[in-house]
Design a protein around this motif. Structure first.
Motif, PDB file in Angstrom:
ATOM      1  N   UNK A 158      32.064  49.144  29.317  1.00  0.00           N
ATOM      2  CA  UNK A 158      33.283  48.575  29.460  1.00  0.00           C
ATOM      3  C   UNK A 158      33.645  47.700  30.634  1.00  0.00           C
ATOM      4  N   UNK A 159      34.876  47.331  30.785  1.00  0.00           N
ATOM      5  CA  UNK A 159      35.336  46.673  31.839  1.00  0.00           C
ATOM      6  C   UNK A 159      36.716  47.527  32.383  1.00  0.00           C
ATOM      7  N   UNK A 160      36.652  47.619  33.870  1.00  0.00           N
ATOM      8  CA  UNK A 160      37.811  48.323  34.453  1.00  0.00           C
ATOM      9  C   UNK A 160      38.642  47.469  35.384  1.00  0.00           C
ATOM     10  N   UNK A 161      39.837  47.569  35.535  1.00  0.00           N
ATOM     11  CA  UNK A 161      40.418  46.706  36.551  1.00  0.00           C
ATOM     12  C   UNK A 161      41.639  47.515  36.983  1.00  0.00           C
ATOM     13  N   UNK A 162      42.282  47.047  37.988  1.00  0.00           N
ATOM     14  CA  UNK A 162      43.546  47.720  38.530  1.00  0.00           C
ATOM     15  C   UNK A 162      43.980  47.240  39.852  1.00  0.00           C
ATOM     16  N   UNK A 163      44.969  48.214  40.251  1.00  0.00           N
ATOM     17  CA  UNK A 163      45.653  47.623  41.635  1.00  0.00           C
ATOM     18  C   UNK A 163      45.489  48.883  42.507  1.00  0.00           C
ATOM     19  N   UNK A 164      45.239  48.629  43.773  1.00  0.00           N
ATOM     20  CA  UNK A 164      45.046  49.434  44.917  1.00  0.00           C
ATOM     21  C   UNK A 164      46.160  49.509  45.666  1.00  0.00           C
ATOM     22  N   UNK A 165      47.017  50.587  45.869  1.00  0.00           N
ATOM     23  CA  UNK A 165      48.133  50.633  46.986  1.00  0.00           C
ATOM     24  C   UNK A 165      47.629  51.677  48.006  1.00  0.00           C
ATOM     25  N   UNK A 166      47.577  51.020  49.216  1.00  0.00           N
ATOM     26  CA  UNK A 166      46.970  51.598  50.236  1.00  0.00           C
ATOM     27  C   UNK A 166      47.802  52.144  51.453  1.00  0.00           C
ATOM     28  N   UNK A 211      42.327  55.209  55.432  1.00  0.00           N
ATOM     29  CA  UNK A 211      43.006  54.513  54.245  1.00  0.00           C
ATOM     30  C   UNK A 211      43.040  55.423  53.095  1.00  0.00           C
ATOM     31  N   UNK A 212      44.257  55.950  52.620  1.00  0.00           N
ATOM     32  CA  UNK A 212      44.328  56.653  51.442  1.00  0.00           C
ATOM     33  C   UNK A 212      45.181  55.728  50.350  1.00  0.00           C
ATOM     34  N   UNK A 213      44.773  55.988  49.209  1.00  0.00           N
ATOM     35  CA  UNK A 213      45.041  54.885  48.110  1.00  0.00           C
ATOM     36  C   UNK A 213      45.547  55.971  46.600  1.00  0.00           C
ATOM     37  N   UNK A 214      46.425  54.996  46.212  1.00  0.00           N
ATOM     38  CA  UNK A 214      46.943  55.314  44.819  1.00  0.00           C
ATOM     39  C   UNK A 214      46.259  54.078  44.092  1.00  0.00           C
ATOM     40  N   UNK A 215      45.816  54.339  42.841  1.00  0.00           N
ATOM     41  CA  UNK A 215      45.128  53.342  42.058  1.00  0.00           C
ATOM     42  C   UNK A 215      45.676  53.533  40.590  1.00  0.00           C
ATOM     43  N   UNK A 216      46.003  52.275  39.912  1.00  0.00           N
ATOM     44  CA  UNK A 216      46.496  52.235  38.715  1.00  0.00           C
ATOM     45  C   UNK A 216      45.359  51.332  37.886  1.00  0.00           C
ATOM     46  N   UNK A 217      44.891  51.888  36.936  1.00  0.00           N
ATOM     47  CA  UNK A 217      43.645  51.332  36.246  1.00  0.00           C
ATOM     48  C   UNK A 217      43.965  51.100  34.693  1.00  0.00           C
ATOM     49  N   UNK A 218      43.217  50.301  34.267  1.00  0.00           N
ATOM     50  CA  UNK A 218      43.162  49.918  32.965  1.00  0.00           C
ATOM     51  C   UNK A 218      41.591  49.589  32.419  1.00  0.00           C
ATOM     52  N   UNK A 228      39.421  45.103  46.402  1.00  0.00           N
ATOM     53  CA  UNK A 228      40.278  44.676  47.895  1.00  0.00           C
ATOM     54  C   UNK A 228      41.313  45.796  48.311  1.00  0.00           C
ATOM     55  N   UNK A 229      40.968  46.282  49.662  1.00  0.00           N
ATOM     56  CA  UNK A 229      41.896  47.564  50.063  1.00  0.00           C
ATOM     57  C   UNK A 229      42.665  46.735  51.150  1.00  0.00           C
ATOM     58  N   UNK A 230      43.800  47.016  51.415  1.00  0.00           N
ATOM     59  CA  UNK A 230      44.683  46.317  52.379  1.00  0.00           C
ATOM     60  C   UNK A 230      45.711  47.248  52.840  1.00  0.00           C
ATOM     61  N   UNK A 254      52.625  50.543  56.904  1.00  0.00           N
ATOM     62  CA  UNK A 254      53.155  50.244  55.823  1.00  0.00           C
ATOM     63  C   UNK A 254      52.230  50.134  54.595  1.00  0.00           C
ATOM     64  N   UNK A 255      52.746  50.292  53.325  1.00  0.00           N
ATOM     65  CA  UNK A 255      51.514  50.248  52.044  1.00  0.00           C
ATOM     66  C   UNK A 255      51.389  48.898  51.796  1.00  0.00           C
ATOM     67  N   UNK A 256      50.279  48.563  51.360  1.00  0.00           N
ATOM     68  CA  UNK A 256      49.772  47.348  51.038  1.00  0.00           C
ATOM     69  C   UNK A 256      48.920  47.335  49.743  1.00  0.00           C
ATOM     70  N   UNK A 257      49.022  46.451  48.828  1.00  0.00           N
ATOM     71  CA  UNK A 257      48.320  46.461  47.482  1.00  0.00           C
ATOM     72  C   UNK A 257      47.164  45.463  47.610  1.00  0.00           C
TER      73      UNK A 257
END
Length: 199
Positions: A27-35, A188-195, A77-79, A47-50
């Motif tokens: 499959x294909x996976x994508x999402x958002x990093x909140x670092x 760098x710790x991260x929350x990730x939201x994926x689909x 991409x992590x920021x 501060x947080x960065x996406x």
């Protein structure tokens, strides 16, 4: 003795039968990093960065047991934001997770997942007058912990928390000479939201 031998034979047959029932899907996976950068508050403010991630994935499942393994090759991409300055890292992210899924019908399931994460940085070192010199680590290792839902047998939506095991980068003071320049390290710790869409 015969009962022991019979029991061992049945167990061996079950072990051999499990891989035959395993299903491999792509499959294909994508999402958002909140670092978020973790460093001493006395040194600098963060501060947080996406950022984002996207790429192909594969999933191996054993339907009767509910266990599975998934892995992905993601451009990520992590920021982080330091003293109002944005710092980004581009690289290859390879998460490998062990999944346990509880089916709630033919079209719905809930899963929990955990496993190692390997990140290889493409971005080079960076000099910023307000922050200092950033010596970014070429490789980072972390642990993923997450959960999500499986919908309509093809769609997966999840969230994940990534805990780094080593440094993400070191920050050096530009005002001092190269030999005696002190370095502050950060993670760098991260929350990730994926689909993900499974074919």
């Amino acid at each position: 003795m015969k009962k022991l031998f019979s029991t061992l034979m049945v167990m061996a047959c079950l072990v051999l039968a499990i891989p035959a029932q395993a299903q491999i899907k792509f499959g294909v996976k994508g999402g958002l990093n909140i670092s978020k950068m973790y460093i001493s508050k006395d040194v600098m403010k963060s501060d947080n960065r996406s950022g984002f991630f996207i790429g192909p994935m594969a999933e191996v499942t054993i339907p009767l047991v509910g266990l599975g393994v998934d892995g992905a090759l993601l451009f990520a991409q992590r920021g982080v934001k330091v003293n109002d300055e944005s710092i980004r890292q581009n690289g290859l992210d390879i998460p490998i997770n062990l999944k346990y899924t509880i089916g709630l019908g033919s079209a719905l399931g809930i899963y929990v997942a955990a496993g190692p994460d390997f990140y290889f940085n493409f971005s080079g070192d960076k000099i910023n007058e307000a922050v200092g010199r950033l010596n970014k680590k070429n490789a980072q290792v972390g642990i993923n912990v997450g959960a999500g839902v499986k919908l309509l047998r093809h769609l997966q939506v999840g969230f994940n928390y990534n805990i780094p095991l080593n440094k993400s980068a070191e920050i050096s003071d530009l005002k001092l000479t190269e030999d005696i320049r002190p370095a502050y390290s950060y993670k760098t710790k991260m929350w990730q939201i994926s689909a993900a869409y499974i074919f």
